[in-house]
Enzyme design. Structure first.
Site, PDB file in Angstrom:
ATOM      1  N   HIS A  85      67.740  57.289  25.975  1.00 18.82           N
ATOM      2  CA  HIS A  85      67.331  58.433  25.146  1.00 18.82           C
ATOM      3  C   HIS A  85      66.056  58.162  24.343  1.00 18.82           C
ATOM      4  O   HIS A  85      65.164  59.027  24.306  1.00 18.82           O
ATOM      5  CB  HIS A  85      68.472  58.853  24.211  1.00 18.82           C
ATOM      6  CG  HIS A  85      69.637  59.450  24.945  1.00 18.82           C
ATOM      7  ND1 HIS A  85      70.752  59.960  24.320  1.00 18.82           N
ATOM      8  CD2 HIS A  85      69.859  59.615  26.274  1.00 18.82           C
ATOM      9  CE1 HIS A  85      71.607  60.408  25.223  1.00 18.82           C
ATOM     10  NE2 HIS A  85      71.091  60.209  26.405  1.00 18.82           N
ATOM     11  N   ASP A 140      71.197  61.787  33.982  1.00 13.66           N
ATOM     12  CA  ASP A 140      70.942  61.543  32.559  1.00 13.66           C
ATOM     13  C   ASP A 140      69.456  61.652  32.269  1.00 13.66           C
ATOM     14  O   ASP A 140      68.673  62.114  33.111  1.00 13.66           O
ATOM     15  CB  ASP A 140      71.503  60.173  32.136  1.00 13.66           C
ATOM     16  CG  ASP A 140      70.871  59.014  32.878  1.00 13.66           C
ATOM     17  OD1 ASP A 140      69.646  59.026  33.088  1.00 13.66           O
ATOM     18  OD2 ASP A 140      71.602  58.074  33.250  1.00 13.66           O
TER      19      ASP A 140
HETATM   20  O1  T3D Z   1      72.534  51.858  32.052  1.00 16.58           O
HETATM   21  C1  T3D Z   1      72.969  53.013  31.927  1.00 16.58           C
HETATM   22  O2  T3D Z   1      73.138  53.560  30.841  1.00 16.58           O
HETATM   23  C2  T3D Z   1      73.212  53.836  33.142  1.00 16.58           C
HETATM   24  C3  T3D Z   1      72.063  54.725  33.315  1.00 16.58           C
HETATM   25  C4  T3D Z   1      71.831  55.159  34.524  1.00 16.58           C
HETATM   26  C5  T3D Z   1      70.563  55.863  34.785  1.00 16.58           C
HETATM   27  C6  T3D Z   1      70.167  55.732  36.218  1.00 16.58           C
HETATM   28  O3  T3D Z   1      68.988  55.678  36.439  1.00 16.58           O
HETATM   29  S1  T3D Z   1      71.367  55.723  37.387  1.00 16.58           S
HETATM   30  C7  T3D Z   1      70.420  55.534  38.887  1.00 16.58           C
HETATM   31  C8  T3D Z   1      69.997  54.128  39.049  1.00 16.58           C
HETATM   32  N1  T3D Z   1      69.096  53.991  40.170  1.00 16.58           N
HETATM   33  C9  T3D Z   1      69.526  53.994  41.426  1.00 16.58           C
HETATM   34  O4  T3D Z   1      70.686  54.135  41.722  1.00 16.58           O
HETATM   35  C10 T3D Z   1      68.481  53.763  42.481  1.00 16.58           C
HETATM   36  C11 T3D Z   1      68.835  52.524  43.286  1.00 16.58           C
HETATM   37  N2  T3D Z   1      67.772  52.249  44.220  1.00 16.58           N
HETATM   38  C12 T3D Z   1      67.635  52.943  45.358  1.00 16.58           C
HETATM   39  O5  T3D Z   1      68.367  53.856  45.682  1.00 16.58           O
HETATM   40  C13 T3D Z   1      66.509  52.521  46.239  1.00 16.58           C
HETATM   41  O6  T3D Z   1      66.216  51.166  45.986  1.00 16.58           O
HETATM   42  C14 T3D Z   1      65.256  53.383  45.991  1.00 16.58           C
HETATM   43  C15 T3D Z   1      65.524  54.820  46.493  1.00 16.58           C
HETATM   44  C16 T3D Z   1      64.836  53.417  44.529  1.00 16.58           C
HETATM   45  C17 T3D Z   1      64.084  52.800  46.799  1.00 16.58           C
HETATM   46  O7  T3D Z   1      64.461  52.661  48.141  1.00 16.58           O
HETATM   47  P1  T3D Z   1      63.577  51.762  49.114  1.00 16.58           P
HETATM   48  O8  T3D Z   1      64.216  51.805  50.444  1.00 16.58           O
HETATM   49  O9  T3D Z   1      62.164  52.214  49.018  1.00 16.58           O
HETATM   50  O10 T3D Z   1      63.578  50.263  48.475  1.00 16.58           O
HETATM   51  P2  T3D Z   1      64.784  49.206  48.413  1.00 16.58           P
HETATM   52  O11 T3D Z   1      64.594  48.220  49.503  1.00 16.58           O
HETATM   53  O12 T3D Z   1      66.093  49.871  48.349  1.00 16.58           O
HETATM   54  O13 T3D Z   1      64.510  48.501  46.988  1.00 16.58           O
HETATM   55  C18 T3D Z   1      63.390  47.625  46.822  1.00 16.58           C
HETATM   56  C19 T3D Z   1      63.770  46.534  45.841  1.00 16.58           C
HETATM   57  O14 T3D Z   1      63.948  47.097  44.521  1.00 16.58           O
HETATM   58  C20 T3D Z   1      65.081  45.871  46.187  1.00 16.58           C
HETATM   59  O15 T3D Z   1      65.011  44.519  45.778  1.00 16.58           O
HETATM   60  P3  T3D Z   1      64.835  43.335  46.869  1.00 16.58           P
HETATM   61  O16 T3D Z   1      65.958  43.461  47.838  1.00 16.58           O
HETATM   62  O17 T3D Z   1      63.488  43.617  47.531  1.00 16.58           O
HETATM   63  O18 T3D Z   1      64.857  42.075  46.070  1.00 16.58           O
HETATM   64  C21 T3D Z   1      66.059  46.610  45.333  1.00 16.58           C
HETATM   65  O19 T3D Z   1      67.238  45.881  45.066  1.00 16.58           O
HETATM   66  C22 T3D Z   1      65.261  46.791  44.043  1.00 16.58           C
HETATM   67  N3  T3D Z   1      65.758  47.928  43.276  1.00 16.58           N
HETATM   68  C23 T3D Z   1      65.633  49.215  43.598  1.00 16.58           C
HETATM   69  N4  T3D Z   1      66.222  49.973  42.697  1.00 16.58           N
HETATM   70  C24 T3D Z   1      66.730  49.139  41.772  1.00 16.58           C
HETATM   71  C25 T3D Z   1      66.427  47.817  42.126  1.00 16.58           C
HETATM   72  N5  T3D Z   1      66.800  46.767  41.404  1.00 16.58           N
HETATM   73  C26 T3D Z   1      67.519  47.022  40.277  1.00 16.58           C
HETATM   74  N6  T3D Z   1      67.820  48.279  39.863  1.00 16.58           N
HETATM   75  C27 T3D Z   1      67.447  49.337  40.574  1.00 16.58           C
HETATM   76  N7  T3D Z   1      67.741  50.590  40.137  1.00 16.58           N
END
Ligand code: T3D
Length: 259
Positions: A85, A140
């Site tokens: 927030h 959120d």
């Molecule tokens: O804390 C609280 O209060 C909760 C609040 C929540 C608010 C939120 O934002 S909830 C939503 C959180 N975000 C997600 O769920 C997104 C998760 N990530 C993805 O779905 C995908 O990674 C993306 C769509 C963002 C990107 O996809 P892509 O195919 O281009 O890349 P990738 O290979 O999946 O990710 C690249 C790297 O970034 C990878 O790391 P690595 O394997 O190369 O070492 C991945 O783990 C890292 N990464 C991506 N998103 C996140 C992340 N690391 C940590 N947190 C992330 N959200």
């Protein structure tokens, strides 16, 4: 530094800087952004927010949350209050207008942050995704407030229930982003737009932003009254006098010179 701050003339360029985690949000990103936006409001006349590396921002840092699931799960309500927030509130209340330069994926709260900026331009290789319901959460960071206003309830439900990857072309067609530009032109275009805003009057711009955002919750009569209050106030400023004189003298207004 999780958030980098630099200036280009009157424009602040604020960069989320955790590229190995796709600029995922944790405490230092949030506090760094709050500080940078506050600084931009004092030192500049417009701000651009972007991300380092391949992502704009992937939302909450899920790797940081993971250890907490073994002991009953994180207190996300508290996280929202303390981390998420403040970041989006600082964005919508920034004393200067803000432009999101969406250089790569904007997901979850990263999408919320982009929506909180006043204007958005998006690079050809970027995309938007709501992402929240894919991990069993609700949206959120203001996402439920912005999306229906920007794209209508039906599309907002589509985006938040399906988590589809919204291409730059679709994001622009839906009106979320102003325009799609090539990756290498993104920052030039975003700072160009911010520079044009910097030539205007910050108070006029951020007050207009507030009136537009608040209008949906007002009756027509209330909107007229609020417009009247602000017009009355701004009508007494030296910037308004300069704007009128410049028009009549057929020259470009110099708002910096009178402020
Ligand atoms: O804390 C609280 O209060 C909760 C609040 C929540 C608010 C939120 O934002 S909830 C939503 C959180 N975000 C997600 O769920 C997104 C998760 N990530 C993805 O779905 C995908 O990674 C993306 C769509 C963002 C990107 O996809 P892509 O195919 O281009 O890349 P990738 O290979 O999946 O990710 C690249 C790297 O970034 C990878 O790391 P690595 O394997 O190369 O070492 C991945 O783990 C890292 N990464 C991506 N998103 C996140 C992340 N690391 C940590 N947190 C992330 N959200």
């Amino acid at each position: 530094m999780s958030v980098e701050y630099r200036t280009e003339g009157d424009v602040a360029v604020i960069t989320l800087n955790r590229p190995d985690r796709f600029n995922a949000i944790e405490g230092t990103i949030s506090s760094g952004l709050v500080e940078a936006l506050s600084r931009a409001g004092v030192e500049t006349r417009a701000a651009v927010i972007t991300g380092a590396g391949r992502a704009f921002c992937a939302g909450a840092d899920l790797a940081e949350l993971e250890p907490e699931y073994d002991s009953g799960g994180p207190d996300l309500a508290e996280h929202l209050e303390n981390v998420f927030h403040p970041m989006v509130e600082a964005t919508i209340e920034c004393a200067v207008p803000t432009v999101a330069a969406i250089n790569g994926v904007a997901a979850g709260a990263g999408l919320g942050l982009a929506l909180a900026c006043d204007l958005r331009v998006i690079a050809e290789s970027a995309f938007l995704t709501s992402a929240f319901t894919a991990i069993g959460l609700t949206p959120d960071s203001g996402t439920t407030w912005w999306l229906p206003q920007m794209v209508g309830v039906s599309r907002a439900l589509e985006l938040t229930l399906t988590n589809k990857r919204v291409s730059p072309e679709e994001a622009t067609r839906l009106g979320i982003c102003l325009e799609t530009v090539s990756d290498d032109q993104l920052m030039g275009r975003a700072t160009g737009i911010a520079g044009s805003l910097a030539d205007m009057v910050p108070d006029s711009l951020v007050t207009t932003r507030r009136l537009i955002r608040e209008a949906a919750g007002r009756t027509f009569a209330e909107a007229l009254a609020e417009e009247q209050t602000e017009q009355g106030r701004l009508g007494k400023t030296v910037e308004h006098a300069e704007g009128v004189r410049a028009f009549l003298e057929k020259r470009k207004a110099d708002f910096r010179g009178v402020g």
